[in-house]
Scaffold this motif. Structure first.
Motif, PDB file in Angstrom:
ATOM      1  N   GLY A 201      14.705  62.494 -18.478  1.00 31.41           N
ATOM      2  CA  GLY A 201      14.273  61.105 -18.648  1.00 31.41           C
ATOM      3  C   GLY A 201      15.377  60.114 -18.927  1.00 31.41           C
ATOM      4  N   LEU A 202      16.549  60.336 -18.335  1.00 31.23           N
ATOM      5  CA  LEU A 202      17.688  59.452 -18.623  1.00 31.23           C
ATOM      6  C   LEU A 202      17.799  58.270 -17.657  1.00 31.23           C
ATOM      7  CD1 LEU A 202      20.306  62.156 -19.593  1.00 31.23           C
ATOM      8  CD2 LEU A 202      19.575  60.290 -21.059  1.00 31.23           C
ATOM      9  N   ASP A 203      17.012  58.252 -16.580  1.00 35.13           N
ATOM     10  CA  ASP A 203      17.123  57.115 -15.659  1.00 35.13           C
ATOM     11  C   ASP A 203      16.436  55.893 -16.255  1.00 35.13           C
ATOM     12  OD1 ASP A 203      14.219  57.113 -13.869  1.00 35.13           O
ATOM     13  OD2 ASP A 203      14.788  58.887 -15.038  1.00 35.13           O
ATOM     14  N   ILE A 204      16.850  54.708 -15.774  1.00 36.20           N
ATOM     15  CA  ILE A 204      16.445  53.449 -16.419  1.00 36.20           C
ATOM     16  C   ILE A 204      14.930  53.276 -16.444  1.00 36.20           C
ATOM     17  CG2 ILE A 204      16.583  50.929 -16.205  1.00 36.20           C
ATOM     18  CD1 ILE A 204      19.455  51.335 -15.250  1.00 36.20           C
ATOM     19  N   LYS A 205      14.272  53.603 -15.324  1.00 37.77           N
ATOM     20  CA  LYS A 205      12.824  53.400 -15.226  1.00 37.77           C
ATOM     21  C   LYS A 205      12.088  54.240 -16.282  1.00 37.77           C
ATOM     22  CE  LYS A 205       9.276  53.200 -11.749  1.00 37.77           C
ATOM     23  NZ  LYS A 205       8.772  53.973 -10.607  1.00 37.77           N
ATOM     24  N   THR A 206      12.445  55.535 -16.361  1.00 41.30           N
ATOM     25  CA  THR A 206      11.791  56.431 -17.326  1.00 41.30           C
ATOM     26  C   THR A 206      12.112  56.007 -18.755  1.00 41.30           C
ATOM     27  OG1 THR A 206      12.247  58.144 -15.699  1.00 41.30           O
ATOM     28  CG2 THR A 206      11.336  58.874 -17.792  1.00 41.30           C
ATOM     29  N   THR A 207      13.337  55.525 -18.980  1.00 43.32           N
ATOM     30  CA  THR A 207      13.738  55.100 -20.315  1.00 43.32           C
ATOM     31  C   THR A 207      12.853  53.959 -20.816  1.00 43.32           C
ATOM     32  OG1 THR A 207      15.987  55.714 -19.764  1.00 43.32           O
ATOM     33  CG2 THR A 207      15.697  54.325 -21.674  1.00 43.32           C
ATOM     34  N   TYR A 208      12.572  52.998 -19.920  1.00 41.56           N
ATOM     35  CA  TYR A 208      11.700  51.885 -20.313  1.00 41.56           C
ATOM     36  C   TYR A 208      10.268  52.364 -20.540  1.00 41.56           C
ATOM     37  CZ  TYR A 208      14.918  48.001 -20.034  1.00 41.56           C
ATOM     38  OH  TYR A 208      15.927  47.128 -20.306  1.00 41.56           O
ATOM     39  N   LEU A 209       9.814  53.251 -19.646  1.00 41.40           N
ATOM     40  CA  LEU A 209       8.446  53.768 -19.772  1.00 41.40           C
ATOM     41  C   LEU A 209       8.288  54.535 -21.097  1.00 41.40           C
ATOM     42  CD1 LEU A 209       5.644  54.269 -18.403  1.00 41.40           C
ATOM     43  CD2 LEU A 209       6.614  56.406 -17.527  1.00 41.40           C
ATOM     44  N   SER A 210       9.233  55.448 -21.373  1.00 43.46           N
ATOM     45  CA  SER A 210       9.130  56.248 -22.604  1.00 43.46           C
ATOM     46  C   SER A 210       9.255  55.340 -23.837  1.00 43.46           C
ATOM     47  CB  SER A 210      10.191  57.347 -22.623  1.00 43.46           C
ATOM     48  OG  SER A 210      11.490  56.813 -22.584  1.00 43.46           O
TER      49      SER A 210
ATOM     50  N   VAL B  22       6.544  55.239 -26.752  1.00 44.02           N
ATOM     51  CA  VAL B  22       6.925  55.459 -28.154  1.00 44.02           C
ATOM     52  C   VAL B  22       6.365  54.344 -29.047  1.00 44.02           C
ATOM     53  CG1 VAL B  22       8.912  55.286 -29.710  1.00 44.02           C
ATOM     54  CG2 VAL B  22       8.942  56.920 -27.831  1.00 44.02           C
ATOM     55  N   LEU B  23       6.510  53.085 -28.602  1.00 42.36           N
ATOM     56  CA  LEU B  23       5.988  51.959 -29.389  1.00 42.36           C
ATOM     57  C   LEU B  23       4.479  52.079 -29.573  1.00 42.36           C
ATOM     58  CD1 LEU B  23       7.843  48.708 -28.261  1.00 42.36           C
ATOM     59  CD2 LEU B  23       7.857  49.801 -30.513  1.00 42.36           C
ATOM     60  N   ALA B  24       3.770  52.362 -28.478  1.00 48.01           N
ATOM     61  CA  ALA B  24       2.307  52.485 -28.538  1.00 48.01           C
ATOM     62  C   ALA B  24       1.913  53.645 -29.443  1.00 48.01           C
ATOM     63  CB  ALA B  24       1.747  52.675 -27.125  1.00 48.01           C
ATOM     64  N   ALA B  25       2.586  54.807 -29.272  1.00 49.43           N
ATOM     65  CA  ALA B  25       2.228  56.003 -30.050  1.00 49.43           C
ATOM     66  C   ALA B  25       2.476  55.768 -31.540  1.00 49.43           C
ATOM     67  CB  ALA B  25       3.039  57.203 -29.559  1.00 49.43           C
ATOM     68  N   SER B  26       3.551  55.052 -31.878  1.00 49.40           N
ATOM     69  CA  SER B  26       3.844  54.814 -33.298  1.00 49.40           C
ATOM     70  C   SER B  26       2.753  53.948 -33.927  1.00 49.40           C
ATOM     71  CB  SER B  26       5.224  54.166 -33.467  1.00 49.40           C
ATOM     72  OG  SER B  26       5.227  52.849 -32.960  1.00 49.40           O
ATOM     73  N   VAL B  27       2.251  52.960 -33.169  1.00 46.92           N
ATOM     74  CA  VAL B  27       1.178  52.095 -33.692  1.00 46.92           C
ATOM     75  C   VAL B  27      -0.123  52.896 -33.813  1.00 46.92           C
ATOM     76  CG1 VAL B  27      -0.242  50.063 -33.202  1.00 46.92           C
ATOM     77  CG2 VAL B  27       2.224  49.975 -32.828  1.00 46.92           C
ATOM     78  N   VAL B  28      -0.439  53.699 -32.791  1.00 45.10           N
ATOM     79  CA  VAL B  28      -1.674  54.506 -32.810  1.00 45.10           C
ATOM     80  C   VAL B  28      -1.669  55.462 -34.003  1.00 45.10           C
ATOM     81  CG1 VAL B  28      -2.918  56.351 -31.599  1.00 45.10           C
ATOM     82  CG2 VAL B  28      -2.164  54.328 -30.344  1.00 45.10           C
ATOM     83  N   LEU B  29      -0.550  56.170 -34.207  1.00 46.40           N
ATOM     84  CA  LEU B  29      -0.461  57.124 -35.320  1.00 46.40           C
ATOM     85  C   LEU B  29      -0.581  56.416 -36.670  1.00 46.40           C
ATOM     86  CD1 LEU B  29       2.316  59.575 -34.067  1.00 46.40           C
ATOM     87  CD2 LEU B  29       0.006  60.207 -34.733  1.00 46.40           C
ATOM     88  N   THR B  30       0.033  55.218 -36.782  1.00 50.30           N
ATOM     89  CA  THR B  30      -0.044  54.461 -38.034  1.00 50.30           C
ATOM     90  C   THR B  30      -1.490  54.069 -38.329  1.00 50.30           C
ATOM     91  OG1 THR B  30       2.153  53.587 -37.558  1.00 50.30           O
ATOM     92  CG2 THR B  30       0.929  52.506 -39.312  1.00 50.30           C
TER      93      THR B  30
END
Lengths: 156, 126
Positions: free
Chosen positions: A128-137, A141-149
Motif C-alpha cells: 500500500g505504498l502507492d499514492i492512491k492507496t495511501t490516500y484511501l487507507s 484510518v480516520l473513519a475507523a478511529s471515529v467509529v471505534l471512539t
C-alpha cells in the motif's frame, strides 16, 4: 546561480592553463559558498498541508499525547487498588465535564494511533505504498478511529 | 590524525546507535498492542458507571489480569521507544538529549511499574 555553477564546473574541468584552472576553481568555490547561504532545506511551512502529511504528524502527536495520558491510566488503576473512597474520587474527577472531554480526546488519540499504526505495519511490509492507496487507507484510518471512539463511548 | 577508515568511523554511529533492534521491537510491540489495546479499552468501558465491587471483580479472572499486565508492560515499552525517537529528532544538544532520554526512561518505568502493581494489588488484595 545554477547555470553559472554548471558553466564554471565545465570550465574548471577542461581548462589546460594551471593558473586559469586555479582561478576557475576559486570562483567555483565562491559560487558554492554563495549558494550555500540560501536556505537549502525547505521548512514545514512552505508545504501545502496534505492528508498524508497531516496524518503523519498526527501519528507522532497522538503518540506523545497517549504517553502523557498514561499518567491518568496509572492514576485510575491506583485508585482501584487503593479502595472504594479513592475510586469514588477518581470517578468524580474523570466523570466531570472536563474529565470527560480529556478522556474523549484521549480515546480518539488511542484509536487513531492504533489504526494508523496498523497502516504503518502494512507499509513496513511493503504493502500500500502507492499514492492512491495511501490516500484511501488514510481516509479509512480516520473513519475507523471515529467509529471505534463512538463505539467505546456507547459501551461506556 | 586518525588511521581509521571512513567505514570504521561510521560503524555503530547510526542515529539510534543500535542497528535494527529498536525498529524491530517497536513493530513487535505494536502488533501485540492491537489485540491488547482493544481488549483493555472495551473492558474498561464496561466498568464505567458500575459499583466498586464489580470493578474489583473484573480484576479477579486470570485472563483479565494477564491482559491488563501485558497491555501495560507492552504499552509503556512501546511508549519509551516512541518517545526516544521524538527526543532524538528534536533535542540536538548532546547533554540535554541524554538527560531528556534518561529522564523519560525513568518516568516511563516508574509510571509503568506503578500501574502494573496497582493491577496486581487490585487482583490479589492488600
Amino acid at each position: 546561480m545554477g547555470s553559472e555553477l554548471k558553466s564554471l564546473r565545465t570550465r574548471t574541468a577542461y581548462v589546460d592553463n594551471p593558473v586559469k584552472h586555479l582561478l576557475n576553481l576559486y570562483r567555483f568555490n565562491i559560487c558554492i559558498m554563495k549558494t550555500n547561504n540560501r536556505p537549502l532545506s525547505p521548512h514545514l511551512q512552505v508545504y501545502k498541508p496534505q492528508l498524508t502529511s497531516v496524518l503523519s504528524i498526527l501519528h507522532r502527536a497522538t503518540g506523545v499525547v497517549l504517553a502523557l495520558g498514561s499518567l491518568l491510566v496509572a492514576y485510575w488503576l491506583g485508585a482501584i487498588a487503593a479502595g472504594p473512597e479513592a475510586y469514588a474520587t477518581a470517578n468524580a474527577l474523570l466523570g466531570s465535564w472536563f474529565g470527560k472531554l480529556v478522556l474523549l480526546g484521549w480515546t480518539w488519540a488511542l484509536f487513531y494511533h492504533l489504526c494508523n499504526g496498523i497502516r504503518h505495519l502494512f507499509w513496513d511490509s511493503g504493502v500500500g505504498l502507492d499514492i492512491k492507496t495511501t490516500y484511501l487507507s488514510g481516509k479509512i484510518v480516520l473513519a475507523a478511529s471515529v467509529v471505534l471512539t463512538v463505539l467505546l463511548w456507547l459501551v461506556a | 590524525m586518525s588511521l581509521m577508515t571512513p567505514l570504521k568511523k561510521a560503524r555503530g554511529l547510526g542515529s539510534a546507535k543500535d542497528g535494527t533492534h529498536h525498529w524491530w521491537v517497536q513493530r513487535v510491540t505494536a502488533i501485540a498492542l492491537v489485540p491488547l489495546t482493544l481488549w483493555v479499552a472495551f473492558c474498561v468501558a464496561c466498568m464505567v458507571g458500575e459499583p466498586y465491587a464489580f470493578v474489583l471483580s473484573e480484576f479477579q479472572s486470570p485472563f483479565n489480569i494477564a491482559m491488563f499486565v501485558l497491555f501495560l508492560f507492552t504499552a509503556f515499552y512501546h511508549a519509551s521507544l516512541g518517545l526516544q525517537v521524538v527526543i532524538e529528532d528534536y533535542v540536538h544538544h548532546e547533554g540535554l538529549k541524554i538527560g531528556a532520554l534518561i529522564g523519560m526512561k525513568f518516568a516511563i518505568v516508574l509510571t509503568g511499574f506503578t500501574a502494573i502493581f496497582a493491577v496486581l494489588r487490585a487482583a490479589f488484595g492488600s
